[in-house]
Design an enzyme around this catalytic site. Structure first.
Site, mmCIF file in Angstrom:
data_model
loop_
_atom_site.group_PDB
_atom_site.id
_atom_site.type_symbol
_atom_site.label_atom_id
_atom_site.label_comp_id
_atom_site.label_asym_id
_atom_site.label_seq_id
_atom_site.Cartn_x
_atom_site.Cartn_y
_atom_site.Cartn_z
ATOM 1 N N GLU A 268 -3.568 -11.948 1.224
ATOM 2 C CA GLU A 268 -2.192 -12.405 1.103
ATOM 3 C C GLU A 268 -1.308 -11.842 2.190
ATOM 4 O O GLU A 268 -1.658 -10.884 2.883
ATOM 5 C CB GLU A 268 -1.647 -12.078 -0.277
ATOM 6 C CG GLU A 268 -1.693 -10.614 -0.637
ATOM 7 C CD GLU A 268 -1.231 -10.403 -2.080
ATOM 8 O OE1 GLU A 268 -2.069 -10.542 -2.983
ATOM 9 O OE2 GLU A 268 -0.055 -10.098 -2.287
ATOM 10 N N CYS B 233 4.298 -9.646 7.187
ATOM 11 C CA CYS B 233 3.468 -8.551 6.699
ATOM 12 C C CYS B 233 2.028 -9.065 6.638
ATOM 13 O O CYS B 233 1.758 -10.063 5.978
ATOM 14 C CB CYS B 233 3.992 -8.163 5.320
ATOM 15 S SG CYS B 233 2.989 -6.963 4.472
ATOM 16 N N CYS C 280 -9.140 -2.832 -0.830
ATOM 17 C CA CYS C 280 -8.820 -1.539 -0.222
ATOM 18 C C CYS C 280 -9.622 -0.482 -0.961
ATOM 19 O O CYS C 280 -9.872 -0.618 -2.152
ATOM 20 C CB CYS C 280 -7.326 -1.262 -0.393
ATOM 21 S SG CYS C 280 -6.762 0.262 0.387
ATOM 22 N N CYS D 185 -4.805 3.819 -4.634
ATOM 23 C CA CYS D 185 -3.552 4.473 -5.037
ATOM 24 C C CYS D 185 -3.172 3.989 -6.441
ATOM 25 O O CYS D 185 -3.372 2.821 -6.779
ATOM 26 C CB CYS D 185 -2.436 4.141 -4.048
ATOM 27 S SG CYS D 185 -2.761 4.751 -2.387
ATOM 28 N N CYS E 281 -0.895 0.736 -6.878
ATOM 29 C CA CYS E 281 -1.092 -0.411 -5.988
ATOM 30 C C CYS E 281 -2.133 -1.384 -6.539
ATOM 31 O O CYS E 281 -3.178 -0.968 -7.043
ATOM 32 C CB CYS E 281 -1.519 0.100 -4.618
ATOM 33 S SG CYS E 281 -1.754 -1.198 -3.412
ATOM 34 N N GLY F 81 -4.936 -3.491 2.152
ATOM 35 C CA GLY F 81 -5.837 -2.736 3.012
ATOM 36 C C GLY F 81 -5.184 -1.529 3.644
ATOM 37 O O GLY F 81 -3.958 -1.400 3.675
ATOM 38 N N SER G 258 1.404 0.947 8.804
ATOM 39 C CA SER G 258 1.609 1.849 7.667
ATOM 40 C C SER G 258 0.271 2.407 7.187
ATOM 41 O O SER G 258 -0.687 1.661 6.991
ATOM 42 C CB SER G 258 2.295 1.082 6.537
ATOM 43 O OG SER G 258 2.579 1.946 5.466
ATOM 44 N N SER H 34 2.866 6.381 4.040
ATOM 45 C CA SER H 34 3.192 6.268 2.624
ATOM 46 C C SER H 34 3.094 7.656 2.023
ATOM 47 O O SER H 34 1.996 8.166 1.797
ATOM 48 C CB SER H 34 2.209 5.314 1.946
ATOM 49 O OG SER H 34 2.310 4.062 2.579
ATOM 50 N N LEU H 35 4.245 8.270 1.816
ATOM 51 C CA LEU H 35 4.251 9.659 1.356
ATOM 52 C C LEU H 35 4.279 9.716 -0.172
ATOM 53 O O LEU H 35 3.399 10.284 -0.793
ATOM 54 C CB LEU H 35 5.467 10.383 1.959
ATOM 55 C CG LEU H 35 5.494 11.892 1.827
ATOM 56 C CD1 LEU H 35 4.321 12.546 2.529
ATOM 57 C CD2 LEU H 35 6.808 12.460 2.375
ATOM 58 N N HIS H 36 5.292 9.142 -0.740
ATOM 59 C CA HIS H 36 5.450 8.954 -2.193
ATOM 60 C C HIS H 36 5.550 10.241 -3.014
ATOM 61 O O HIS H 36 5.899 10.185 -4.184
ATOM 62 C CB HIS H 36 4.331 8.074 -2.782
ATOM 63 C CG HIS H 36 4.202 6.731 -2.131
ATOM 64 N ND1 HIS H 36 5.287 5.998 -1.715
ATOM 65 C CD2 HIS H 36 3.112 5.981 -1.814
ATOM 66 C CE1 HIS H 36 4.877 4.861 -1.174
ATOM 67 N NE2 HIS H 36 3.568 4.821 -1.212
ATOM 68 N N ASN I 202 7.353 -1.634 -7.439
ATOM 69 C CA ASN I 202 7.119 -2.953 -8.012
ATOM 70 C C ASN I 202 6.044 -2.731 -9.066
ATOM 71 O O ASN I 202 4.867 -2.604 -8.723
ATOM 72 C CB ASN I 202 6.541 -3.894 -6.937
ATOM 73 C CG ASN I 202 7.578 -4.824 -6.369
ATOM 74 O OD1 ASN I 202 8.397 -5.387 -7.094
ATOM 75 N ND2 ASN I 202 7.534 -4.989 -5.061
ATOM 76 N N CYS J 207 1.859 -5.299 -3.019
ATOM 77 C CA CYS J 207 0.558 -5.483 -2.370
ATOM 78 C C CYS J 207 -0.532 -5.912 -3.340
ATOM 79 O O CYS J 207 -0.779 -5.237 -4.327
ATOM 80 C CB CYS J 207 0.072 -4.156 -1.812
ATOM 81 S SG CYS J 207 1.150 -3.435 -0.648
HETATM 82 N N1 SAH Z 1 -2.590 1.269 3.067
HETATM 83 C C1 SAH Z 1 -1.366 1.312 3.814
HETATM 84 C C2 SAH Z 1 -0.759 -0.033 3.917
HETATM 85 C C3 SAH Z 1 -0.144 -0.551 2.652
HETATM 86 S S1 SAH Z 1 1.495 -0.740 3.043
HETATM 87 C C4 SAH Z 1 -0.450 2.357 3.257
HETATM 88 O O1 SAH Z 1 -0.819 2.987 2.279
HETATM 89 O O2 SAH Z 1 0.582 2.620 3.833
HETATM 90 C C5 SAH Z 1 2.246 -1.103 1.597
HETATM 91 C C6 SAH Z 1 3.258 -0.076 1.137
HETATM 92 O O3 SAH Z 1 3.626 -0.434 -0.184
HETATM 93 C C7 SAH Z 1 2.684 1.310 1.044
HETATM 94 O O4 SAH Z 1 3.705 2.250 1.283
HETATM 95 C C8 SAH Z 1 2.233 1.368 -0.389
HETATM 96 O O5 SAH Z 1 2.101 2.690 -0.819
HETATM 97 C C9 SAH Z 1 3.348 0.618 -1.068
HETATM 98 N N2 SAH Z 1 3.011 0.016 -2.351
HETATM 99 C C10 SAH Z 1 1.841 -0.433 -2.794
HETATM 100 N N3 SAH Z 1 1.941 -0.922 -4.030
HETATM 101 C C11 SAH Z 1 3.242 -0.788 -4.365
HETATM 102 C C12 SAH Z 1 3.995 -1.098 -5.526
HETATM 103 N N4 SAH Z 1 3.412 -1.636 -6.584
HETATM 104 N N5 SAH Z 1 5.313 -0.836 -5.520
HETATM 105 C C13 SAH Z 1 5.902 -0.278 -4.448
HETATM 106 N N6 SAH Z 1 5.262 0.041 -3.333
HETATM 107 C C14 SAH Z 1 3.932 -0.188 -3.298
#
Ligand code: SAH
Length: 352
Positions: free
Chosen positions: A89, A102, A109, A113, A116, A161, A193, A216-218, A292, A335
């Site tokens: 997608e 995007c 993947c 996470c 995700c 991915g 990213s 992606s730190l989170h 999301n 994603c």
């Molecule tokens: N694998 C890479 C590319 C994914 S980018 C990465 O981890 O960065 C997509 C971004 O959206 C990343 O920051 C990921 O952590 C975040 N993401 C994934 N699922 C999400 C969700 N359900 N809600 C908010 N952000 C999300």
């Protein structure tokens, strides 16, 4: 599965034309046509016999738009089908400065996470550089864009991915999408990213590219980051920050941190304070986004008021930060959500 012509650079196409006993200028014609999003069968300025020869070996249309879903805010989501039947997608977001696409870099993947949808069924396979490129070619063309007058102006490698888990193809993609004979999207308009694969981040810094690096730190604490991101068991936040500093040293590009706000997990005062400690003095920017929520994952988004409070804490602490709107949230913006829905629907499980 046939080969993918979009995987070939101009010099590689020249070699192919030489092997075919064709004039080398044919390579340029084919290369331009590929970047403009044409199928092999549509390249009208080469002889029919050459088209037929190419079609014996190469896919006519390696990436096809299967479905487009339109959001109220102008965002479009695409389901693409690949020549082996896999589904990926992508998203197109429209801004005042241009249109950002995007793209996905893998089918599925393997990072898994906790929030995700892309990793729910693990990794199926890497995408080739031509398959990543073709996502852009086909969307650009569908919107009336050409190689001279691009519709797609910006690219984020933020679809399904982990781009740095498909390192070689992704780097090849970046070089080719930036090719002056083709669609020529500036590297500065490309953001990659990563969930924080430190060795590959260091390697990327040495490639001599100018792409923006997002991480992606989170969560700023290793112990809790590990709970939502398995990759954190391998690389610590301190190692990630050192790799980011090195990236800045080599490229001069300010780096970005993605931070998806999850209710009660990473939206606390303690998290804000730690982020301030780690990031306020670094050449970076923080993108906050409310999660999301993916039903299968069971985590909840931070409430709007709490998200604004978190934003304000970081701002007061001197961190460069924005709270982003959730583009396309009404159409399964997160994603991997759309692909999973499609696959479920077509295997008769869930019928949403
Ligand atoms: N694998 C890479 C590319 C994914 S980018 C990465 O981890 O960065 C997509 C971004 O959206 C990343 O920051 C990921 O952590 C975040 N993401 C994934 N699922 C999400 C969700 N359900 N809600 C908010 N952000 C999300």
């Amino acid at each position: 599965m046939k080969k993918i012509l979009q995987d070939l650079t101009l010099p590689q196409l020249e070699v192919l034309m030489n092997d075919y006993g064709e004039k080398s200028y044919r390579a340029k014609q084919i290369h331009r046509a590929m970047h403009a999003g044409l199928k092999i069968s549509e390249i009208s300025d080469i002889p029919k016999s050459l088209r037929e020869k190419l079609l014996l070996e190469y896919e006519d249309e390696p990436v096809r738009i299967l479905e487009t879903i339109y959001s109220k805010d102008g965002t479009e989501k695409f389901l693409f089908s690949l020549s082996d039947g896999n589904i990926i997608e992508g998203v197109l977001m429209k801004y005042a400065y241009g249109n950002t696409q995007c793209v996905s870099t893998q089918v599925g993947c393997r990072m898994n996470c906790a929030f995700c949808a892309s990793g729910l069924n693990g990794l199926v396979r890497n995408l080739s550089s031509g398959e990543i490129l073709s996502q852009i070619y086909v969307v650009n063309r569908t919107h009336g864009g050409t190689t001279d007058k691009r519709f797609v102006t910006n690219v984020v490698l933020m679809g399904s991915g982990e781009p740095l888990d498909n390192y070689d193809n992704v780097v090849e993609f970046i070089r080719e999408v930036n090719c002056s004979d083709g669609i020529n999207i500036s590297q500065r308009n490309i953001s990659l990213s990563t969930c924080g694969l430190v060795p590959q981040m260091l390697k990327l810094a040495d490639e001599g590219l100018q792409v923006n690096l997002s991480v992606s730190l989170h969560n700023p604490f290793d112990s809790t980051r590990k709970k939502i991101m398995p990759v954190a068991n391998k690389y610590s936040v301190a190692e990630i920050l050192r790799a980011c500093d090195y990236y800045f040293e080599k490229t001069g590009r300010r780096f970005i941190f993605e931070y998806s706000l999850i209710k009660g997990e990473n939206d606390t005062r303690a998290c804000a304070d730690e982020l301030i400690k780690l990031l306020a003095k670094r050449p970076c920017h923080v993108n906050l986004i409310r999660l999301n929520a993916v039903p299968e994952r069971g985590l909840k988004a931070t409430a709007d008021a709490d998200a604004y409070a978190f934003l304000s804490m970081l701002e007061k602490g001197g961190v460069s930060v924005t709270l982003r709107r959730r583009a396309g949230a009404d159409i399964g913006g997160a994603c991997g959500q759309l692909r999973n829905k499609y696959i479920d629907k077509n295997s008769g499980d869930i019928s949403d």
